[in-house]
Design an enzyme around this catalytic site. Structure first.
Site, PDB file in Angstrom:
ATOM      1  N   CYS A 113      40.260  51.283  33.868  1.00 26.04           N
ATOM      2  CA  CYS A 113      41.232  50.972  32.802  1.00 26.04           C
ATOM      3  C   CYS A 113      40.663  51.173  31.400  1.00 26.04           C
ATOM      4  O   CYS A 113      41.415  51.361  30.447  1.00 26.04           O
ATOM      5  CB  CYS A 113      41.760  49.560  32.964  1.00 26.04           C
ATOM      6  SG  CYS A 113      42.653  49.354  34.510  1.00 26.04           S
ATOM      7  N   HIS A 250      45.118  47.916  26.138  1.00 25.92           N
ATOM      8  CA  HIS A 250      45.377  48.279  27.534  1.00 25.92           C
ATOM      9  C   HIS A 250      46.488  47.359  28.042  1.00 25.92           C
ATOM     10  O   HIS A 250      46.463  46.154  27.803  1.00 25.92           O
ATOM     11  CB  HIS A 250      44.104  48.091  28.350  1.00 25.92           C
ATOM     12  CG  HIS A 250      44.342  48.211  29.820  1.00 25.92           C
ATOM     13  ND1 HIS A 250      45.044  49.260  30.366  1.00 25.92           N
ATOM     14  CD2 HIS A 250      43.989  47.398  30.866  1.00 25.92           C
ATOM     15  CE1 HIS A 250      45.100  49.105  31.681  1.00 25.92           C
ATOM     16  NE2 HIS A 250      44.484  47.981  32.000  1.00 25.92           N
ATOM     17  N   ASN A 280      50.841  48.644  34.472  1.00 21.21           N
ATOM     18  CA  ASN A 280      49.450  48.969  34.180  1.00 21.21           C
ATOM     19  C   ASN A 280      49.170  50.395  34.663  1.00 21.21           C
ATOM     20  O   ASN A 280      49.129  50.640  35.868  1.00 21.21           O
ATOM     21  CB  ASN A 280      48.547  47.953  34.891  1.00 21.21           C
ATOM     22  CG  ASN A 280      47.069  48.189  34.625  1.00 21.21           C
ATOM     23  OD1 ASN A 280      46.674  49.237  34.126  1.00 21.21           O
ATOM     24  ND2 ASN A 280      46.256  47.206  34.972  1.00 21.21           N
TER      25      ASN A 280
HETATM   26  O1  UT7 Z   1      43.739  46.591  34.430  1.00 22.36           O
HETATM   27  C1  UT7 Z   1      42.560  45.913  34.781  1.00 22.36           C
HETATM   28  C2  UT7 Z   1      42.636  44.551  34.368  1.00 22.36           C
HETATM   29  N1  UT7 Z   1      43.542  43.813  35.230  1.00 22.36           N
HETATM   30  C3  UT7 Z   1      44.015  42.714  34.772  1.00 22.36           C
HETATM   31  O2  UT7 Z   1      43.740  42.411  33.650  1.00 22.36           O
HETATM   32  C4  UT7 Z   1      44.838  41.839  35.679  1.00 22.36           C
HETATM   33  C5  UT7 Z   1      44.516  40.416  35.363  1.00 22.36           C
HETATM   34  N2  UT7 Z   1      45.216  39.436  36.157  1.00 22.36           N
HETATM   35  C6  UT7 Z   1      46.547  39.205  36.053  1.00 22.36           C
HETATM   36  O3  UT7 Z   1      47.247  39.887  35.333  1.00 22.36           O
HETATM   37  C7  UT7 Z   1      47.116  38.023  36.799  1.00 22.36           C
HETATM   38  O4  UT7 Z   1      46.069  37.237  37.317  1.00 22.36           O
HETATM   39  C8  UT7 Z   1      48.070  38.425  37.949  1.00 22.36           C
HETATM   40  C9  UT7 Z   1      49.365  38.961  37.374  1.00 22.36           C
HETATM   41  C10 UT7 Z   1      47.400  39.464  38.833  1.00 22.36           C
HETATM   42  C11 UT7 Z   1      48.429  37.189  38.799  1.00 22.36           C
HETATM   43  O5  UT7 Z   1      48.970  36.164  37.986  1.00 22.36           O
HETATM   44  P1  UT7 Z   1      48.426  34.678  38.132  1.00 22.36           P
HETATM   45  O6  UT7 Z   1      49.240  33.838  37.261  1.00 22.36           O
HETATM   46  O7  UT7 Z   1      46.942  34.719  37.893  1.00 22.36           O
HETATM   47  O8  UT7 Z   1      48.777  34.344  39.630  1.00 22.36           O
HETATM   48  P2  UT7 Z   1      47.795  33.955  40.845  1.00 22.36           P
HETATM   49  O9  UT7 Z   1      46.998  35.128  41.280  1.00 22.36           O
HETATM   50  O10 UT7 Z   1      47.085  32.700  40.488  1.00 22.36           O
HETATM   51  O11 UT7 Z   1      48.881  33.652  41.964  1.00 22.36           O
HETATM   52  C12 UT7 Z   1      49.815  32.560  41.839  1.00 22.36           C
HETATM   53  C13 UT7 Z   1      50.691  32.538  43.078  1.00 22.36           C
HETATM   54  C14 UT7 Z   1      49.924  32.620  44.378  1.00 22.36           C
HETATM   55  O12 UT7 Z   1      50.513  31.758  45.291  1.00 22.36           O
HETATM   56  P3  UT7 Z   1      49.839  30.318  45.630  1.00 22.36           P
HETATM   57  O13 UT7 Z   1      48.462  30.642  46.137  1.00 22.36           O
HETATM   58  O14 UT7 Z   1      49.826  29.585  44.317  1.00 22.36           O
HETATM   59  O15 UT7 Z   1      50.768  29.760  46.644  1.00 22.36           O
HETATM   60  C15 UT7 Z   1      50.138  34.037  44.828  1.00 22.36           C
HETATM   61  O16 UT7 Z   1      50.091  34.182  46.227  1.00 22.36           O
HETATM   62  O17 UT7 Z   1      51.594  33.663  43.067  1.00 22.36           O
HETATM   63  C16 UT7 Z   1      51.528  34.322  44.326  1.00 22.36           C
HETATM   64  N3  UT7 Z   1      51.784  35.750  44.113  1.00 22.36           N
HETATM   65  C17 UT7 Z   1      53.020  36.290  44.085  1.00 22.36           C
HETATM   66  N4  UT7 Z   1      54.237  35.739  44.237  1.00 22.36           N
HETATM   67  C18 UT7 Z   1      55.287  36.564  44.133  1.00 22.36           C
HETATM   68  C19 UT7 Z   1      50.875  36.731  43.885  1.00 22.36           C
HETATM   69  N5  UT7 Z   1      51.515  37.908  43.715  1.00 22.36           N
HETATM   70  C20 UT7 Z   1      52.834  37.653  43.842  1.00 22.36           C
HETATM   71  C21 UT7 Z   1      53.972  38.464  43.751  1.00 22.36           C
HETATM   72  N6  UT7 Z   1      55.181  37.868  43.901  1.00 22.36           N
HETATM   73  N7  UT7 Z   1      53.918  39.772  43.506  1.00 22.36           N
END
Ligand code: UT7
Length: 323
Positions: A113, A250, A280
């Site tokens: 990225c 980004h 992204n």
């Molecule tokens: O380009 C390189 C750099 N990349 C980044 O900068 C990405 C950085 N990270 C992020 O943008 C965020 O961490 C994400 C968008 C990937 C995830 O958001 P989050 O608020 O950190 O969510 P999380 O990973 O803590 O997940 C929260 C919940 C989980 O469920 P439980 O364990 O709380 O029951 C996940 O299983 O959301 C669930 N979940 C989803 N639910 C519906 C994860 N993906 C999905 C989805 N739809 N697509």
């Protein structure tokens, strides 16, 4: 003193748009979750006839047209990608051949990225040393080809596309006044490999592999690393956050953009956001967003623009340019 200045920008997106609602038919997710957690509403996904090289070539042609110059004057192509058409040769050489400017320097840069920031710094350095007079710097990706479409934690986040800029070696004017790349800082930390990587490759599995990410941890590192590197560039160039006209970050997650702008004390109105439309697009996201904001008239000649990115590796960086 020789510096490099930006002559033009261009971008290209695949024809097909995939909405959050479309994805919710494939994996257990919802438009509401994706919009709330990421700000993404849709992404462009490449059809079989659209590859990293075809998208890169289209973006490069648009940048050349914007600059008003012919491809024959391009002596250097640096293309940032993590999704090359082939393991080798470099996709940059395919673009060179498609543009018909064979004979100069052409190679790929792999920094995921932050690839465009790495490519920009590389081209800037080569122009400064006189290795070439004009360069195309391209970020192009078809991340859809390395996504696990059954993994909802990653497949909803990425899209395909390409962005390009034309750079020209030029005598640097008085510091900070004239157009040009004013300062760049790049970093990498290989200890963070397991937080964001692809689980395949020629030398390990002999497969292409799929993107694996521990999103929450990447998010935390992203805000800290980006804030630090932005401050380094401000310090190096002697520019204050208030003097910046636009930040072109980004486009990984709208919440990362908000958090980083807030930490720096930069108004959200000065941050270019395209993550809602493009998702992204890895190395393509910064030049794509830069082109969108130049073409819609927001970024104008004379503006001070900060580019920044962070990605797998980890790698991260920022660059301050006067347009
Ligand atoms: O380009 C390189 C750099 N990349 C980044 O900068 C990405 C950085 N990270 C992020 O943008 C965020 O961490 C994400 C968008 C990937 C995830 O958001 P989050 O608020 O950190 O969510 P999380 O990973 O803590 O997940 C929260 C919940 C989980 O469920 P439980 O364990 O709380 O029951 C996940 O299983 O959301 C669930 N979940 C989803 N639910 C519906 C994860 N993906 C999905 C989805 N739809 N697509």
């Amino acid at each position: 003193m020789i510096g490099s200045r930006l002559l033009g920008t261009g971008s290209a997106l695949p024809r097909r748009v995939v909405t959050n609602a479309d994805l919710s038919e494939r994996v257990e997710t919802s438009d509401e979750w994706i919009v709330e957690r990421t700000g993404i509403r849709q992404r462009h996904i490449a059809e079989p006839d659209e590859t990293t090289a075809t998208l890169a070539t289209a973006a490069a042609r648009a940048a050349l047209a914007d600059a008003g110059i012919d491809a024959s004057s391009i002596g250097l192509i640096v293309l940032a990608t993590a999704t090359p058409d082939n393991t080798f040769p470099a996709t940059a050489t395919k673009v060179q051949n498609a543009l018909g400017c064979n004979g100069g320097i052409a190679f790929d840069v792999a920094a995921v990225c932050s690839g465009f920031l790495y490519a920009l710094a590389t081209a800037d350095s080569l122009l400064r040393t006189g290795m070439a007079k004009r360069a195309l710097v391209i970020g192009a990706e078809t991340f859809s080809r390395i996504l696990d479409w059954d993994d909802r934690t990653t497949c909803v986040l990425f899209g395909d596309g390409a962005g390009a800029v034309v750079l020209e070696a030029a005598p640097a004017d008085a510091p900070m006044d004239g157009p040009g790349i004013l300062g760049t800082r790049l970093h990498a930390d290989g200890a963070q490999h397991d937080l964001l990587y692809v689980d395949g490759g020629p030398s390990t599995t002999q497969t292409t592999g799929h993107v694996r990410m521990r999103g929450r941890e990447v998010f935390r590192h992203a805000v800290v690393n980006l804030t630090n590197v932005l401050n380094e560039v401000l310090e190096e160039t002697g520019v204050s956050a208030e003097q910046i006209d636009w930040v072109v970050p980004h486009q990984a997650n709208a919440r990362i953009l908000d958090a980083t702008a807030k930490k720096l004390g930069i108004s959200p109105d000065k941050v270019v956001v395209t993550v809602d439309r493009h998702a992204n697009t890895s190395a393509a996201s910064v030049p794509l967003a830069l082109d969108v904001a130049r073409k819609d008239g927001r970024i104008k000649s004379g503006d001070l623009v900060m580019l920044e990115a962070m990605g797998g590796g980890f790698t991260w960086g920022a660059s301050l340019i006067r347009i």
